[in-house]
Enzyme design. Structure first.
Site, PDB file in Angstrom:
ATOM      1  N   ASP A 211      -7.668  19.356 -47.568  1.00  5.96           N
ATOM      2  CA  ASP A 211      -8.611  18.759 -46.623  1.00  5.96           C
ATOM      3  C   ASP A 211      -9.215  17.508 -47.261  1.00  5.96           C
ATOM      4  O   ASP A 211      -9.093  17.285 -48.458  1.00  5.96           O
ATOM      5  CB  ASP A 211      -9.731  19.745 -46.272  1.00  5.96           C
ATOM      6  N   ASP A 213     -12.606  15.740 -48.435  1.00 13.53           N
ATOM      7  CA  ASP A 213     -13.899  16.253 -48.861  1.00 13.53           C
ATOM      8  C   ASP A 213     -14.976  15.793 -47.889  1.00 13.53           C
ATOM      9  O   ASP A 213     -14.702  15.088 -46.912  1.00 13.53           O
ATOM     10  CB  ASP A 213     -14.178  15.791 -50.295  1.00 13.53           C
TER      11      ASP A 213
END
Length: 292
Positions: A211, A213
């Site tokens: 992902d 951050d």
């Protein structure tokens, strides 16, 4: 000097096995630093000896701070491991390093504060260089294996290792990205890389992006189900990458051209007559080459 290759994989979140291993056996390894994260799976892949250690233990029982890093590295050294590949999940600070991509890390910033970071200490002091904390030879192999497996891979990147277990605030994330110039963030590669260097093991880090951050404006819209799906895809890609490594590295190897396997050559500072025998005894696997 030629020696047998033994590849170790330290698997992070989502990676709990290596496909295709033959003659497999889960083994217990006792170390002076306590028990490692789990038993270690040993076997052969395409004729090359391999070992697999689940960093968090099977079932993911160890939080990042509680991972027994010293015991893990010592155990691998005792088994005869020569080359270590760290595989771990990470967040990204770069738009171009998207979820599902792999990053071959070459630098670290260590922000951990609650972990034992060295095998050495009072009674036997040593200082190793971690200016170049990863092994170019292993990083080359990881990059080639990833590309051959059809994975989008970025060569080179700075990994910010945070203590955790919480993730970053937005302010922290923006500082790491904008002021510090970091590329990815995780919780486990330190002190692992430092300890591997002290143990004179070649070490490469493959960070798998799950992902963006919290700096990213769309971060809050990411569902945990999306992250889990990415984690599962990364795990499949990692297994495809890892099974290509034995053919790239071969069953035997020469001394590391970068000198990773000679890191302690001039590192120990304590005079022989001043060394603590109890600590020296604990260093038998890690530093036996220079202490014997």
């Amino acid at each position: 000097m030629t020696k047998d290759t033994m590849i170790a994989v330290i698997g992070g979140s989502g990676l709990y096995e290596i496909d295709g291993l033959e003659d497999t056996k889960w083994v217990d390894v006792q170390t002076p630093w306590g028990a490692p994260s789990d038993q270690i799976l040993t076997g052969r892949l395409n004729g090359v000896k391999m070992a697999f250690l689940p960093r968090h233990g099977r079932g993911h029982v160890h939080a990042p701070t509680e991972v027994p890093y010293r015991a893990n590295i010592d155990a691998l050294k005792r088994l005869g491991v020569t080359d270590v590949f760290s595989v771990s999940a990470c967040g990204s600070f770069r738009e171009e390093m998207e979820p599902g991509h792999f990053v071959i890390v070459d630098q670290f910033i260590d922000r951990t504060f609650a972990r034992e970071k060295s095998f050495f200490g009072t009674g036997c002091v040593a200082h190793v260089s971690v200016a170049h904390p990863t092994c170019d030879r292993l990083s080359d192999a990881a990059e080639t294996a990833a590309r051959d497996a059809g994975i989008t891979v970025h060569r080179g990147g700075t990994y910010l290792c945070m203590e955790g277990p919480q993730f970053s605030s937005i302010a922290e994330s923006k500082m790491y990205r904008e002021s510090w110039g970091c590329d990815v963030i995780g919780m486990t590669n330190m002190p692992e890389a430092k300890l591997a260097r002290e143990a004179e093991l070649c070490y490469a880090s493959v960070a798998m992006v799950t992902d963006f951050d919290s700096w990213h404006p769309d971060h809050g819209a990411v569902e945990i189900t999306d992250i889990i799906a990415t984690l599962q895809g990364n795990s499949t890609n990692a297994r495809n990458m890892l099974r290509r490594l034995p053919d790239l590295l071969g069953a035997s190897r020469e001394d590391c051209p970068q000198g990773c396997d000679k890191a302690l050559e001039f590192a120990i500072m304590t005079a022989p007559e001043k060394r603590d025998p109890s600590l020296v005894a604990k260093l038998d696997a890690v530093a036996g080459r220079v202490l014997s």
